[in-house]
Scaffold this active site. Structure first.
Site: not given
Ligand code: MEZ
Length: 534
Positions: A318, A338
């Site tokens: 992420h 974002r």
């Molecule tokens: O789907 C995901 O991983 C999610 C909703 C994460 C996020 O950034 O909130």
């Protein structure tokens, strides 16, 4: 409250903010993305992978840490477990107490099956609980499942199994209605319409959310439903091996009480693996946004029983893990930040990319900015870039942050950082296992009959990169479907003699391949103490 070391950079970010808000950064071309990923995305670092030598995926590459687990010894031997007197005997055994397991159990129960959940921690201790930004569904007039498919297929590098992705997007609107009917409080406007936003790689606003604790709200509701239906939940009990019957069908699991280490046998007509992800494997040394129990257990159980993996070499980092302060290093900073307008800026206050590229591209871009463009700030945990959160208040008006992302506000507030006034430091964090066990659209593994898989343990739904909000969606769509199909399948299944002969056979293949290892798997819990793992 930032220390002196960040002062000059903060001043640069602040000075450029008005100009940066007005800036509309260009999207990257497909060629630029491919070059960027090849050079900077962790999935492309060949030296971080090993080739499997035994099992259904022999010849495929997976992260070193996963390879070690997949080619490790079992915690038991065929002879050490008495299969003749099962402690439990059910139609459907669900392994895992997160969103996929709970959804599966609810549907199996609704279909009249005798269903039981076993979970190594407690029901709800799962990545579902930690998902923040939302769940996708094309249920607005300007959108359609076909458009949702195109976004997700492209975002996943055209590698998703079409029939799985098609099911995901087509069943999405109904999944939202199902969750609403169970009591999930999605964000709505004054007229009662669902509020939807963009995520990285979406061409329509289709992210439904419960502020920035969408997963917790969904898990709260599913857990209540499991409890209301009085579905038995065996907590603190890990599945450590699948049991097959003499015709090779999945027929239960060997369970281990996490406290006493007592072994128990659960016999079942069908088994659903819903064990979640692998963030706690800390591939390539990355921190993680994942739950404490995310150690790839389902992949190990399925693999040893003969189920095939798909895309197990692809992980999702992420882009915005918290990089500062230390106490929350690696914690998720939701993509919704974002979506609401915050941009990524480097230490000089320069916007270096469009903030809503897909996750793999955004993560690689941040890594490049720090590694090769002198754009990162040193935090004590490596380098990081700014996510300029005050932009959100300037774009959406005062109060937007508290109304839309209160959990983010609280998380940083604890450490003296007011994200309404100050930007935050971020760097990619290990977030999601794109790959997993191969399934057909009914959720069954093609190689092991009566073995179903749902949730993050599945591979192939999203291809090689998942879009935001498609994971909360897949746990519901494929969790429910696995529960329905497993219950139906249980109706015409007669279980033969139980066996663990596949465990012996796997051990023999390790020996024949000359693999010498002290590792045992599944791992069950991360080992941060460096003490011998139990
Ligand atoms: O789907 C995901 O991983 C999610 C909703 C994460 C996020 O950034 O909130």
């Amino acid at each position: 409250m930032y220390s002196e070391q960040f002062r000059d950079s903060l001043a640069a970010v602040e000075a450029a903010r008005a100009q940066n808000i007005a800036l509309d950064p260009a999207r990257m071309t497909a060629e630029e993305k491919e070059r960027l990923l090849a050079a900077y995305h962790p999935d492309y670092k060949t030296e971080e992978f090993s080739v499997l030598t035994v099992g259904p995926n022999a010849g495929d590459r997976v992260p070193h840490e996963l390879c070690e687990l997949l080619q490790a010894h079992s915690r038991i031997t065929e002879q050490s477990v008495d299969l003749t007197t099962p402690a439990y005997d059910v139609d459907v055994l669900v392994i895992g107490g997160g969103g996929a397991g709970a959804s599966a159990a609810i549907e199996a129960h609704a279909a009249g099956a005798n269903v039981m959940i076993v979970t190594k921690l407690r029901i709800g201790d799962a990545n579902t609980m930690m998902a923040e930004g939302g769940i996708q569904a094309a249920d607005k007039p300007n959108d359609s499942p076909a458009i949702h498919f195109v976004d997700a297929f492209g975002g996943g590098h055209f590698a998703a199994k079409r029939e799985l992705l098609s099911k995901l997007v087509c069943d999405a609107p109904e999944a939202i209605q199902w969750l609403s009917s169970l009591g999930v409080e999605f964000d709505k406007d004054a007229d009662g319409n669902m509020i939807t936003t963009h995520g990285g790689g979406t061409s329509r606003k289709r992210m439904h959310a419960a502020k920035d604790y969408s997963g917790a709200e969904i898990m709260r509701t599913l857990r209540d439903e499991v409890l209301n239906r009085r579905i038995p939940v065996v907590d603190f009990t890990a599945a450590i091996e699948l049991i097959l019957d003499d015709s090779g069908k999945a027929a239960g699991a060997v369970l281990m009480n996490m406290e006493t280490k007592e072994l128990l046998v659960a016999k079942a007509k069908t088994v659903i693996l819903a064990t979640g992800g692998a963030g706690r494997m800390h591939y390539q040394g990355f921190p993680t946004s994942n739950h404490y129990g995310a150690t790839a257990d389902g992949l190990v159980l399925g693999y040893r029983a003969g189920a095939k993996l798909l895309y197990a070499e692809t992980l999702q980092y992420h882009p915005t893990g918290a990089a500062f302060p230390d106490q929350i290093f690696g914690a998720l900073v939701t993509e919704k930040v974002r979506s609401l307008g915050a941009k990524l800026v480097n230490k000089r206050g320069e916007v270096f990319m469009h903030p809503l590229e897909t996750r793999d591209v955004t993560a690689a871009s941040i890594i490049r900015e720090c590694a090769d463009r002198d754009g990162g700030l040193s935090t004590g945990n490596g380098e990081a870039v700014w996510l300029d959160t005050p932009m959100i208040e300037q774009i959406g008006g005062e109060g937007t942050i508290e109304a839309r992302i209160p959990a983010m506000m609280r998380m940083f507030e604890k450490y003296g950082i007011d994200i309404r006034k100050e930007p935050i430091l971020v760097y990619p964090t290990l977030h999601y296992q794109n790959g997993g066990l191969d399934i057909t659209p009914d959720g069954m593994t093609p190689n092991v009959e009566n073995l179903f898989v749902a949730g993050e343990a599945v591979g192939g739904i999203h291809g090689k990169n998942r879009l935001m909000g498609n994971s909360l969606l897949d746990i519901i769509v494929f969790g429910r479907s696995a529960g329905q199909h497993a219950a139906a399948c249980a109706k015409h299944t007669t279980v033969g003699a139980l066996t663990l002969s596949h465990v012996t056979a796997f051990e023999q293949t390790l020996e024949q391949a000359g693999i010498q290892t002290d590792a045992v798997s599944p791992k069950l819990l991360p080992n941060y103490t460096k003490q011998p793992a139990f």
